[in-house]
Motif scaffolding. Structure first.
Motif, PDB file in Angstrom:
ATOM      1  N   ASP A 191       2.192   0.685  -3.080  1.00 57.04           N
ATOM      2  CA  ASP A 191       2.147  -0.673  -2.553  1.00 57.04           C
ATOM      3  C   ASP A 191       3.058  -1.583  -3.407  1.00 57.04           C
ATOM      4  OD1 ASP A 191       1.569  -2.977  -1.286  1.00 57.04           O
ATOM      5  OD2 ASP A 191      -0.545  -3.071  -1.870  1.00 57.04           O
ATOM      6  N   THR A 192       3.919  -2.376  -2.770  1.00 50.26           N
ATOM      7  CA  THR A 192       4.905  -3.221  -3.487  1.00 50.26           C
ATOM      8  C   THR A 192       4.412  -4.639  -3.727  1.00 50.26           C
ATOM      9  OG1 THR A 192       5.940  -3.799  -1.383  1.00 50.26           O
ATOM     10  CG2 THR A 192       6.828  -1.890  -2.566  1.00 50.26           C
ATOM     11  N   GLU A 193       3.163  -4.918  -3.427  1.00 54.78           N
ATOM     12  CA  GLU A 193       2.698  -6.292  -3.623  1.00 54.78           C
ATOM     13  C   GLU A 193       2.863  -6.743  -5.069  1.00 54.78           C
ATOM     14  OE1 GLU A 193      -1.277  -9.096  -2.931  1.00 54.78           O
ATOM     15  OE2 GLU A 193      -1.261  -6.992  -2.309  1.00 54.78           O
ATOM     16  N   PRO A 194       2.439  -5.970  -6.090  1.00 50.97           N
ATOM     17  CA  PRO A 194       2.666  -6.414  -7.478  1.00 50.97           C
ATOM     18  C   PRO A 194       4.157  -6.572  -7.805  1.00 50.97           C
ATOM     19  CG  PRO A 194       1.042  -4.656  -7.398  1.00 50.97           C
ATOM     20  CD  PRO A 194       1.653  -4.714  -6.040  1.00 50.97           C
ATOM     21  N   TYR A 195       4.971  -5.673  -7.220  1.00 50.56           N
ATOM     22  CA  TYR A 195       6.415  -5.713  -7.459  1.00 50.56           C
ATOM     23  C   TYR A 195       7.013  -7.032  -6.973  1.00 50.56           C
ATOM     24  CZ  TYR A 195      11.337  -4.563  -6.510  1.00 50.56           C
ATOM     25  OH  TYR A 195      12.704  -4.586  -6.416  1.00 50.56           O
ATOM     26  N   PHE A 196       6.719  -7.397  -5.723  1.00 54.44           N
ATOM     27  CA  PHE A 196       7.256  -8.629  -5.169  1.00 54.44           C
ATOM     28  C   PHE A 196       6.603  -9.875  -5.785  1.00 54.44           C
ATOM     29  CE2 PHE A 196       8.631  -5.745  -1.749  1.00 54.44           C
ATOM     30  CZ  PHE A 196       9.958  -6.139  -1.639  1.00 54.44           C
ATOM     31  N   GLU A 197       5.328  -9.803  -6.114  1.00 54.02           N
ATOM     32  CA  GLU A 197       4.664 -10.940  -6.736  1.00 54.02           C
ATOM     33  C   GLU A 197       5.242 -11.226  -8.124  1.00 54.02           C
ATOM     34  OE1 GLU A 197       2.563 -13.130  -5.713  1.00 54.02           O
ATOM     35  OE2 GLU A 197       2.363 -12.276  -3.703  1.00 54.02           O
ATOM     36  N   MET A 198       5.552 -10.152  -8.844  1.00 58.30           N
ATOM     37  CA  MET A 198       6.148 -10.356 -10.166  1.00 58.30           C
ATOM     38  C   MET A 198       7.536 -10.973 -10.049  1.00 58.30           C
ATOM     39  SD  MET A 198       6.626  -7.631 -13.287  1.00 58.30           S
ATOM     40  CE  MET A 198       4.849  -7.476 -13.416  1.00 58.30           C
ATOM     41  N   ARG A 199       8.302 -10.497  -9.081  1.00 57.23           N
ATOM     42  CA  ARG A 199       9.614 -11.090  -8.855  1.00 57.23           C
ATOM     43  C   ARG A 199       9.506 -12.567  -8.479  1.00 57.23           C
ATOM     44  NH1 ARG A 199      12.879  -7.213  -4.808  1.00 57.23           N
ATOM     45  NH2 ARG A 199      13.944  -9.238  -4.529  1.00 57.23           N
ATOM     46  N   ARG A 200       8.566 -12.884  -7.604  1.00 56.34           N
ATOM     47  CA  ARG A 200       8.394 -14.261  -7.171  1.00 56.34           C
ATOM     48  C   ARG A 200       7.949 -15.145  -8.344  1.00 56.34           C
ATOM     49  NH1 ARG A 200       4.317 -15.119  -2.369  1.00 56.34           N
ATOM     50  NH2 ARG A 200       5.987 -13.950  -1.328  1.00 56.34           N
ATOM     51  N   HIS A 235      10.957   1.282 -12.738  1.00 58.57           N
ATOM     52  CA  HIS A 235       9.570   1.621 -13.059  1.00 58.57           C
ATOM     53  C   HIS A 235       8.850   2.217 -11.845  1.00 58.57           C
ATOM     54  CE1 HIS A 235       5.713   1.365 -15.107  1.00 58.57           C
ATOM     55  NE2 HIS A 235       5.212   0.748 -14.024  1.00 58.57           N
ATOM     56  N   GLU A 236       9.107   1.621 -10.662  1.00 55.47           N
ATOM     57  CA  GLU A 236       8.496   2.158  -9.439  1.00 55.47           C
ATOM     58  C   GLU A 236       8.997   3.572  -9.164  1.00 55.47           C
ATOM     59  OE1 GLU A 236       6.628  -0.459  -6.642  1.00 55.47           O
ATOM     60  OE2 GLU A 236       5.913  -0.002  -8.646  1.00 55.47           O
ATOM     61  N   ARG A 237      10.290   3.792  -9.341  1.00 50.69           N
ATOM     62  CA  ARG A 237      10.848   5.127  -9.083  1.00 50.69           C
ATOM     63  C   ARG A 237      10.284   6.160 -10.062  1.00 50.69           C
ATOM     64  NH1 ARG A 237      15.763   3.920  -9.637  1.00 50.69           N
ATOM     65  NH2 ARG A 237      16.040   4.653 -11.769  1.00 50.69           N
ATOM     66  N   ASP A 238      10.168   5.764 -11.333  1.00 45.10           N
ATOM     67  CA  ASP A 238       9.597   6.705 -12.312  1.00 45.10           C
ATOM     68  C   ASP A 238       8.163   7.065 -11.949  1.00 45.10           C
ATOM     69  OD1 ASP A 238      11.972   6.608 -13.643  1.00 45.10           O
ATOM     70  OD2 ASP A 238      11.295   5.190 -15.198  1.00 45.10           O
ATOM     71  N   GLY A 239       7.400   6.080 -11.461  1.00 46.88           N
ATOM     72  CA  GLY A 239       6.016   6.372 -11.057  1.00 46.88           C
ATOM     73  C   GLY A 239       5.958   7.317  -9.871  1.00 46.88           C
ATOM     74  N   LEU A 240       6.862   7.100  -8.907  1.00 50.06           N
ATOM     75  CA  LEU A 240       6.887   7.994  -7.749  1.00 50.06           C
ATOM     76  C   LEU A 240       7.281   9.410  -8.139  1.00 50.06           C
ATOM     77  CD1 LEU A 240       8.557   5.627  -5.117  1.00 50.06           C
ATOM     78  CD2 LEU A 240       6.178   6.390  -5.134  1.00 50.06           C
ATOM     79  N   LYS A 292       0.283  -4.768   7.083  1.00 54.39           N
ATOM     80  CA  LYS A 292       0.435  -5.043   5.653  1.00 54.39           C
ATOM     81  C   LYS A 292       1.554  -6.064   5.433  1.00 54.39           C
ATOM     82  CE  LYS A 292      -1.293  -1.073   3.093  1.00 54.39           C
ATOM     83  NZ  LYS A 292      -1.970  -1.892   2.083  1.00 54.39           N
ATOM     84  N   GLU A 293       1.313  -6.998   4.510  1.00 63.49           N
ATOM     85  CA  GLU A 293       2.307  -8.039   4.261  1.00 63.49           C
ATOM     86  C   GLU A 293       3.523  -7.488   3.561  1.00 63.49           C
ATOM     87  OE1 GLU A 293       2.673 -12.378   1.942  1.00 63.49           O
ATOM     88  OE2 GLU A 293       0.776 -11.237   1.954  1.00 63.49           O
ATOM     89  N   TYR A 294       3.298  -6.540   2.649  1.00 67.10           N
ATOM     90  CA  TYR A 294       4.395  -5.991   1.872  1.00 67.10           C
ATOM     91  C   TYR A 294       4.640  -4.541   2.266  1.00 67.10           C
ATOM     92  CZ  TYR A 294       3.487 -10.078  -1.042  1.00 67.10           C
ATOM     93  OH  TYR A 294       3.298 -11.361  -1.492  1.00 67.10           O
ATOM     94  N   PRO A 295       5.862  -4.071   2.262  1.00 72.04           N
ATOM     95  CA  PRO A 295       6.141  -2.655   2.562  1.00 72.04           C
ATOM     96  C   PRO A 295       5.772  -1.767   1.383  1.00 72.04           C
ATOM     97  CG  PRO A 295       8.170  -3.790   1.982  1.00 72.04           C
ATOM     98  CD  PRO A 295       7.091  -4.837   2.006  1.00 72.04           C
ATOM     99  N   LEU A 296       5.900  -0.476   1.594  1.00 72.89           N
ATOM    100  CA  LEU A 296       5.650   0.506   0.540  1.00 72.89           C
ATOM    101  C   LEU A 296       6.965   1.049   0.024  1.00 72.89           C
ATOM    102  CD1 LEU A 296       2.741   2.647   2.088  1.00 72.89           C
ATOM    103  CD2 LEU A 296       2.543   0.673   0.561  1.00 72.89           C
ATOM    104  N   HIS A 297       7.003   1.308  -1.281  1.00 73.40           N
ATOM    105  CA  HIS A 297       8.106   2.078  -1.836  1.00 73.40           C
ATOM    106  C   HIS A 297       7.735   3.560  -1.706  1.00 73.40           C
ATOM    107  CE1 HIS A 297       9.823  -1.343  -4.560  1.00 73.40           C
ATOM    108  NE2 HIS A 297      10.433  -1.272  -3.382  1.00 73.40           N
TER     109      HIS A 297
END
Length: 487
Positions: free
Chosen positions: A175-184, A67-72, A148-153
C-alpha cells in the motif's frame, strides 16, 4: 436682461474663459535602493529555497521508492523460496496459509499468484490487472485497486514449474498511502519553511539595507546642506565606507571645480562690469556735457565721433566675449586649410607696418619657414595679431620684436618675443585669464591699452586648433605664443 444682452454676455464670458489646464506630465516612478535590494534578496531567497526544495524532494522521492523496492524484493525472496518447493496441492495449502498469515500481520502487503492451473492460484484475480504486471523486472509497477485512494506498488516474479505445479507468477503489492503521505508532508513542510525563510530573508535584507545605506543617507543630508554661500564646504570621506569614500572624493572634486568656476565667474562679471563701466561713463559724461548748453554742429560732431570710439570699444569687448563663450562651449575651427605658417605670419606682420614705424620698432621672423599646419587662417591671424599688439604695448621705443616658428613632431610652435620688464613667474600661468593684468603701471606705447581679452583669445584659438598657449620670461625678454596641430 434681454435675450440679446444675455447672448452677448455668454459670448464675452466664453471668450474670456481661461484655457483648460494642460495635463500634467507624469514623472517616472523612482525605486529606492533599499526596495531594490529587498526585492533582489527576496528573489534570491526564493530561487535558493525553491532549488533546494526541488532537489531535496527529488532525493526523498527516490529514496522512498528505493525503500519500497527493497521491501518488495525482500518479500519476494522470502515467499519465493517456499513457493519454489511447493509442487503438490498439499504443500500448496501450506503456502496459502503462510501468505494469509503474512497479509493479516501486515495489512499493507497483498499477494497474488496466477497461473494456468487454478489449483495453484492465490488472491482475488479480478483485482489484478494483467497490464500492470511486468514479470522479472526490478522496476516497481503501480496497480490501481478499485475503492482505494492510493495505488499499490507491485513487483512480479516468475516461478518455474515444479512437480505437479505449473509455472506461476507471484505478485507482491504494498500500500502506497504512507509513501504518498510522507511526500505530501515533506512538500507542505518545505513550502511552509521556504515561505517563512523568504519572509525572514526580506526582513533581514531590509534591516541590512537600511543599516548599510545609513552612511549614504548621512552623505545625502550633508550634501543638501551645501549652498552657493558655502562652496568651501567639503564632504568628510574619512568616516565613510570604502565604496562611498571614492564617491565623496569625486563629489569634493566637483565642488572644488564648481567653486573655482564660480569664483572665476564672479571675477569675470566684475571685470566685465568694470570694462564696460568706463566707456559707458565716458558716453554719458560727454553726452551730458554736450547737452548742457547750446552747441554748434561741429561740436556735436566731435562729441558723436568720441562716442563712436567708445561704442566701438564696447562692441569689441562684446564680440570678444561672444567668441570666448563659443570657444568654452567646445566650438572648434572648421574652415581648415593646410597653409604655410611663415606666409600667414608675414601677412600679419605687414598689417603692423605703419604702427611699427610710428613706434620706431621692427619685427623679424625666424625659424622653420617651410613648416605647414592645418589652420583656419582668420583665427590664426587674429591670435597672432593679439600677440604682436601685446608685444608692441609692452616694449620700449626702438625695440626689436621677434616671431619664431618651430616645427615639432605633431604641431607647430609660434612665439612672439619682445624686450621688456620681467614678468613674475607667479603671473605667467594666469596671463591667459580674461581681464587679467600683471601690473597696470607697466609701460605701454602711447598710453594705448587693450581690454584684457587678447591673450584669452590666443588661448581659445590654440585650443580650437588642438594646441595650447604658453608664456615665459627670462633674461629681460618675454615670450608668449601658442601651438597648432600640423594635421
Amino acid at each position: 436682461m434681454d435675450r440679446h444682452s444675455f447672448q452677448q454676455a455668454n459670448r464675452t464670458s466664453a471668450g474670456n474663459a481661461p484655457p483648460a489646464p494642460a495635463p500634467k506630465r507624469r514623472l517616472p516612478r523612482r525605486q529606492s535602493i533599499t526596495a531594490r535590494l529587498v526585492l533582489m534578496s527576496a528573489a534570491s531567497a526564493l530561487f535558493i529555497f525553491a532549488l533546494t526544495g526541488i532537489v531535496l524532494y527529488t532525493v526523498l522521492k527516490g529514496e522512498l521508492l528505493r525503500h519500497e523496492r527493497d521491501g518488495l524484493v525482500t518479500t519476494l525472496n522470502d515467499i519465493g523460496y517456499q513457493i519454489g518447493r511447493a509442487g503438490s496441492t498439499e504443500r500448496w495449502e501450506r503456502v496459502q496459509l503462510k501468505l494469509a498469515a503474512l497479509s493479516q500481520a501486515d495489512q499493507r502487503v497483498s499477494f497474488w499468484i496466477s497461473g494456468a492451473d487454478a489449483r495453484f492460484r492465490y488472491g482475488d484475480q479480478a483485482r489484478l490487472n494483467p497490464a500492470a504486471i511486468t514479470p522479472d523486472s526490478n522496476t516497481v509497477g503501480m496497480l490501481k485497486i478499485p475503492g482505494k485512494e492510493y495505488p499499490l506498488h507491485i513487483m512480479t516474479r516468475t516461478m518455474p514449474a515444479f512437480e505437479d505445479r505449473p509455472e506461476v507468477y507471484v505478485t507482491v503489492g504494498i500500500d502506497t498511502e504512507p509513501y504518498f503521505e510522507m511526500r505530501r508532508t515533506f512538500l507542505v513542510s518545505t513550502l511552509v519553511f521556504s515561505l517563512l525563510g523568504i519572509v525572514l530573508a526580506v526582513i533581514s535584507s531590509y534591516w541590512i539595507a537600511r543599516a548599510g545605506l545609513a552612511p549614504l543617507r548621512r552623505m545625502s543630508a550633508r550634501a543638501q546642506s551645501f549652498s552657493p554661500r558655502k562652496l568651501s564646504a567639503r564632504m568628510s570621506a574619512e568616516a565613510l565606507p570604502e565604496e562611498l569614500s571614492a564617491l565623496a572624493h569625486a563629489f569634493n572634486g566637483a565642488l572644488e571645480r564648481i567653486e573655482e568656476a564660480y569664483t572665476q565667474l564672479e571675477a569675470f562679471n566684475a571685470d566685465v562690469a568694470h570694462e564696460l563701466r568706463t566707456p559707458l561713463a565716458n558716453l554719458i559724461g560727454e553726452t551730458q556735457v554736450a547737452l548742457a548748453r547750446e552747441r554748434s554742429a561741429g561740436e556735436f560732431k566731435d562729441v558723436l565721433q568720441s562716442n563712436l570710439e567708445e561704442l566701438d570699444r564696447i562692441r569689441s569687448i562684446v564680440n570678444d566675449m561672444l567668441f570666448l563663450a563659443r570657444s568654452d562651449q567646445g566650438e572648434a575651427a572648421t574652415a581648415l586649410v593646410q597653409a604655410r605658417v611663415a606666409d600667414e605670419v608675414q601677412k600679419t606682420v605687414d598689417f603692423f607696418e605703419f604702427v611699427l614705424d610710428d613706434a620706431g620698432m621692427a619685427i623679424t621672423t625666424s625659424g622653420d619657414t617651410d613648416a605647414t599646419a592645418l589652420m583656419e587662417t582668420a583665427l590664426f591671424k587674429r591670435a597672432l595679431t593679439n600677440l604682436i599688439q601685446n608685444a608692441i604695448q609692452h616694449s620700449p621705443v626702438g625695440a626689436l620684436i621677434r616671431v619664431d616658428i618651430a616645427a615639432q613632431q605633431d604641431s607647430v610652435r609660434i612665439s612672439v618675443t619682445n624686450p621688456g620688464e620681467a614678468i613674475d613667474p607667479r603671473h605667467l600661468p594666469r596671463l591667459f585669464d580674461r581681464f587679467y593684468r600683471v601690473d597696470t603701471s607697466r609701460h605701454e606705447i602711447n598710453g594705448s591699452h587693450g581690454h584684457g581679452l587678447g591673450l584669452a583669445i590666443v588661448k581659445a584659438v590654440a585650443r580650437m586648433h588642438g594646441g595650447r598657449a604658453f608664456a615665459s620670461s627670462e633674461d629681460g625678454r618675454n615670450s608668449i605664443g601658442f601651438t597648432i596641430s600640423r594635421s
